[in-house]
Design a protein around this motif. Sequence first.
Motif, PDB file in Angstrom:
ATOM      1  N   SER A  38       3.994   7.732   3.147  1.00 56.48           N
ATOM      2  CA  SER A  38       5.033   6.812   2.707  1.00 56.48           C
ATOM      3  C   SER A  38       6.129   6.678   3.775  1.00 56.48           C
ATOM      4  O   SER A  38       6.559   7.672   4.352  1.00 56.48           O
ATOM      5  CB  SER A  38       5.630   7.366   1.405  1.00 56.48           C
ATOM      6  N   GLY A  39       6.493   5.440   4.052  1.00 58.47           N
ATOM      7  CA  GLY A  39       7.608   5.208   4.979  1.00 58.47           C
ATOM      8  C   GLY A  39       7.212   5.175   6.445  1.00 58.47           C
ATOM      9  O   GLY A  39       8.074   5.048   7.314  1.00 58.47           O
ATOM     10  N   CYS A  40       5.909   5.259   6.763  1.00 58.50           N
ATOM     11  CA  CYS A  40       5.501   5.333   8.187  1.00 58.50           C
ATOM     12  C   CYS A  40       5.487   3.971   8.859  1.00 58.50           C
ATOM     13  O   CYS A  40       5.352   3.879  10.076  1.00 58.50           O
ATOM     14  CB  CYS A  40       4.136   5.992   8.316  1.00 58.50           C
ATOM     15  N   GLY A  41       5.572   2.883   8.076  1.00 56.14           N
ATOM     16  CA  GLY A  41       5.641   1.557   8.695  1.00 56.14           C
ATOM     17  C   GLY A  41       4.436   0.664   8.435  1.00 56.14           C
ATOM     18  O   GLY A  41       4.302  -0.389   9.057  1.00 56.14           O
ATOM     19  N   LYS A  42       3.594   1.034   7.485  1.00 57.58           N
ATOM     20  CA  LYS A  42       2.376   0.249   7.191  1.00 57.58           C
ATOM     21  C   LYS A  42       2.733  -1.146   6.685  1.00 57.58           C
ATOM     22  O   LYS A  42       2.265  -2.159   7.203  1.00 57.58           O
ATOM     23  CB  LYS A  42       1.513   0.950   6.123  1.00 57.58           C
ATOM     24  N   THR A  43       3.569  -1.170   5.641  1.00 57.70           N
ATOM     25  CA  THR A  43       3.921  -2.457   5.038  1.00 57.70           C
ATOM     26  C   THR A  43       4.708  -3.315   6.022  1.00 57.70           C
ATOM     27  O   THR A  43       4.512  -4.536   6.094  1.00 57.70           O
ATOM     28  CB  THR A  43       4.715  -2.226   3.729  1.00 57.70           C
ATOM     29  N   THR A  44       5.557  -2.677   6.812  1.00 58.29           N
ATOM     30  CA  THR A  44       6.309  -3.410   7.846  1.00 58.29           C
ATOM     31  C   THR A  44       5.338  -4.127   8.777  1.00 58.29           C
ATOM     32  O   THR A  44       5.511  -5.319   9.087  1.00 58.29           O
ATOM     33  CB  THR A  44       7.192  -2.419   8.643  1.00 58.29           C
ATOM     34  N   THR A  45       4.299  -3.434   9.225  1.00 62.85           N
ATOM     35  CA  THR A  45       3.316  -4.022  10.140  1.00 62.85           C
ATOM     36  C   THR A  45       2.615  -5.202   9.474  1.00 62.85           C
ATOM     37  O   THR A  45       2.440  -6.270  10.077  1.00 62.85           O
ATOM     38  CB  THR A  45       2.298  -2.931  10.563  1.00 62.85           C
ATOM     39  N   LEU A  46       2.227  -5.009   8.206  1.00 55.84           N
ATOM     40  CA  LEU A  46       1.545  -6.077   7.471  1.00 55.84           C
ATOM     41  C   LEU A  46       2.457  -7.299   7.279  1.00 55.84           C
ATOM     42  O   LEU A  46       2.032  -8.448   7.430  1.00 55.84           O
ATOM     43  CB  LEU A  46       1.118  -5.524   6.102  1.00 55.84           C
TER      44      LEU A  46
END
Length: 358
Positions: A38-46
């Motif tokens: 959680s919070g590692c930046g996955k959704t940001t990248t998407l």
Amino acid sequence: MSKVTFRKAVKRYGTFTALQPLDLNIREGEFLTLLGPSGCGKTTTLRLVAGFIQPSEGDVYIGDENVTGIPPQKRGIGMVFQDYALFPHMTIEENIGFALKERGDSAGAIRTRVWDLLELVELQGVQERYPSELSGGQQQRVAVARAVAHTPRVLLMDEPLGALDLKLRESMQIELRNIQKNLGITTIYVTHDQIEAMNMSDRIAVMNQGVMEQIGSAEEVYDKPTTKFVADFIGQINLIPVDLPEQTNGHAVTGYMGSEIKVGLAPGRILPTKRAVLGIRPEQLDIVPADTMPNGVNQLSGRIVVARFVGNVIKVEVEIGPEQTIVIDSHPSLMPQLSGGDEVAVTWKPEAGFLLED
Ligand code: ATP
């Protein structure tokens, strides 16, 4: 379908950097999973691909088009979210056909497309129903059909199976992957579930604190992790602090509490230079009697702390040094021979271990 490319893309929120400079090529038709805690930046990248947010620096390409600054509806993407986000007051047919109606397709063309998609997601016959009249798994299949109805260039999925129970999630992983293969659509998939990532992906990008630490097939990230974080995040791993290694005769040689340890050198592997840890998977370790003479294998002596039966394997914890235990996966038939307090030796082949920077 199109390739997706990140060129030195960075995302900052104020002084916080959610995505460190990223260069990434996602191939046409590829299923790439962004995996990490959680919070590692996955959704940001998407979201950078979707266009919901813009990079602070760098660019994002879909195909050969630089889409930086282009709004989501003009990017040719399809999206599936965890909460399905179906329109509750519309039938399944209306839900799937929504984007087609918006862009002015004829009623006949919409109907044909919706029926083809219902066949693709194996939901023939439900077109008259409302979302509340379908199960969670069925609703998510409708969400996928709706996301691909307008033949997007890229399919983006953010934890789409997160709301489903484990059994359903496992079968949906296979179904989603089959649908994606049938369509041949480039897909970026977000999950924090490593088994899901390994089940579905052509490649997995493991993220940690805004950095893509490793990108590779499931086998590569499991068998040849390049960082301690990746080794620890994917599967179970023993990490043992060892001496700084030296390279001799095609092997790396290191040591733990006076015992020499050989480690196979994978091509292109860079040895740690500051502090080293040795990684070994529990299934790569064997337990042998304490007085066994090593023969081409590494060997450390220790004492069994506990042996736990967990179904398909026995998890044996062996203390090999002060405050240092390792876990070995043993065959259940060996359970009677494994008692807490027994002195044993633990062995493994040099090529089963890997050296990582601590
Ligand atoms: P999760 O699995 O919990 O969804 P994630 O890996 O998808 O996590 P992101 O949503 O990409 O993580 O968030 C990455 C970091 O950026 C987090 O620390 C988050 O708090 C931060 N962040 C995300 N959106 C914003 C925002 N609008 N403003 C400030 N910080 C944000």
